[in-house]
Design a protein around this motif. Structure first.
Motif, PDB file in Angstrom:
ATOM      1  N   LEU A 135      41.014  56.294  46.648  1.00  0.00           N
ATOM      2  CA  LEU A 135      40.589  56.637  45.294  1.00  0.00           C
ATOM      3  C   LEU A 135      41.571  56.128  44.233  1.00  0.00           C
ATOM      4  CD1 LEU A 135      38.289  58.027  43.845  1.00  0.00           C
ATOM      5  CD2 LEU A 135      39.526  60.172  44.033  1.00  0.00           C
ATOM      6  N   GLY A 136      42.853  56.323  44.441  1.00  0.00           N
ATOM      7  CA  GLY A 136      43.845  55.915  43.456  1.00  0.00           C
ATOM      8  C   GLY A 136      44.006  54.419  43.301  1.00  0.00           C
ATOM      9  N   ALA A 137      43.448  53.638  44.227  1.00  0.00           N
ATOM     10  CA  ALA A 137      43.574  52.182  44.169  1.00  0.00           C
ATOM     11  C   ALA A 137      42.283  51.498  43.714  1.00  0.00           C
ATOM     12  CB  ALA A 137      43.985  51.643  45.539  1.00  0.00           C
ATOM     13  N   ARG A 138      41.257  52.259  43.430  1.00  0.00           N
ATOM     14  CA  ARG A 138      39.974  51.668  43.028  1.00  0.00           C
ATOM     15  C   ARG A 138      40.046  51.097  41.621  1.00  0.00           C
ATOM     16  NH1 ARG A 138      35.987  56.250  45.623  1.00  0.00           N
ATOM     17  NH2 ARG A 138      36.722  55.907  47.751  1.00  0.00           N
ATOM     18  N   GLY A 139      39.234  50.069  41.396  1.00  0.00           N
ATOM     19  CA  GLY A 139      39.162  49.449  40.078  1.00  0.00           C
ATOM     20  C   GLY A 139      40.294  48.475  39.803  1.00  0.00           C
ATOM     21  N   LYS A 140      41.058  48.122  40.828  1.00  0.00           N
ATOM     22  CA  LYS A 140      42.204  47.226  40.642  1.00  0.00           C
ATOM     23  C   LYS A 140      42.050  45.921  41.416  1.00  0.00           C
ATOM     24  CE  LYS A 140      45.091  51.205  39.819  1.00  0.00           C
ATOM     25  NZ  LYS A 140      46.062  52.136  40.339  1.00  0.00           N
TER      26      LYS A 140
END
Length: 145
Positions: free
Chosen positions: A64-69
């Motif tokens: 979740l914390g690495a999504r959109g990157k």
């Protein structure tokens, strides 16, 4: 980026990641499925079920914390190169939430009736993904990587 194939001892980690993402994992231990994880600080997972020149892309999971990157895109693009080099000609997938993500990589929505017979027999196609899931295809031979 490098993808490393999971062995049986790694599957519990994959199942946990899939469960946390709300993705099906009931069949990951069945024969004919190959799952990979990406190296780096944000372990991501992706899988394939291979049927000759066709393969079903399975279970892309990015923390979740690495999504959109861009991590998910890099994972899929690395998998596409490996798939193409191993003789896979067409990749298929089912998604309920990521149609735009996969379309940006080159997958196109297709009617479920276009699925090759081997893909139709998979548990993912028959049972695990709802009928409302978008079915998509990428022709690797046409989209040379």
């Amino acid at each position: 980026m490098r993808l490393t194939r999971l062995d049986d001892s790694d599957l519990a980690r994959l199942e946990s990641a899939l469960d946390a993402a709300g993705l099906p994992y009931d069949d990951v231990r069945e024969a004919g499925r190959f799952f990979y994880w990406s190296d780096g600080p944000h372990a991501s997972f992706v899988g394939l079920e291979v049927f000759g020149g066709d393969a079903l892309l399975r279970s892309l999971v990015v923390p979740l914390g690495a999504r959109g990157k861009g991590l998910g895109r890099r994972v899929v693009e690395t998998l596409l190169v490996e798939a193409s080099e191993s003789g896979i000609e067409r990749l298929w997938l089912l998604t309920t939430t990521a149609e735009a993500f996969f379309a940006a990589i080159g997958f196109e929505p297709v009617a479920r009736q276009e699925a090759p017979p081997a893909i139709r027999t998979t548990r993912e196609f028959r049972d695990l993904c709802p009928a409302s899931a978008t079915f998509m295809k990428l022709d690797l031979a046409r989209n040379r990587l």
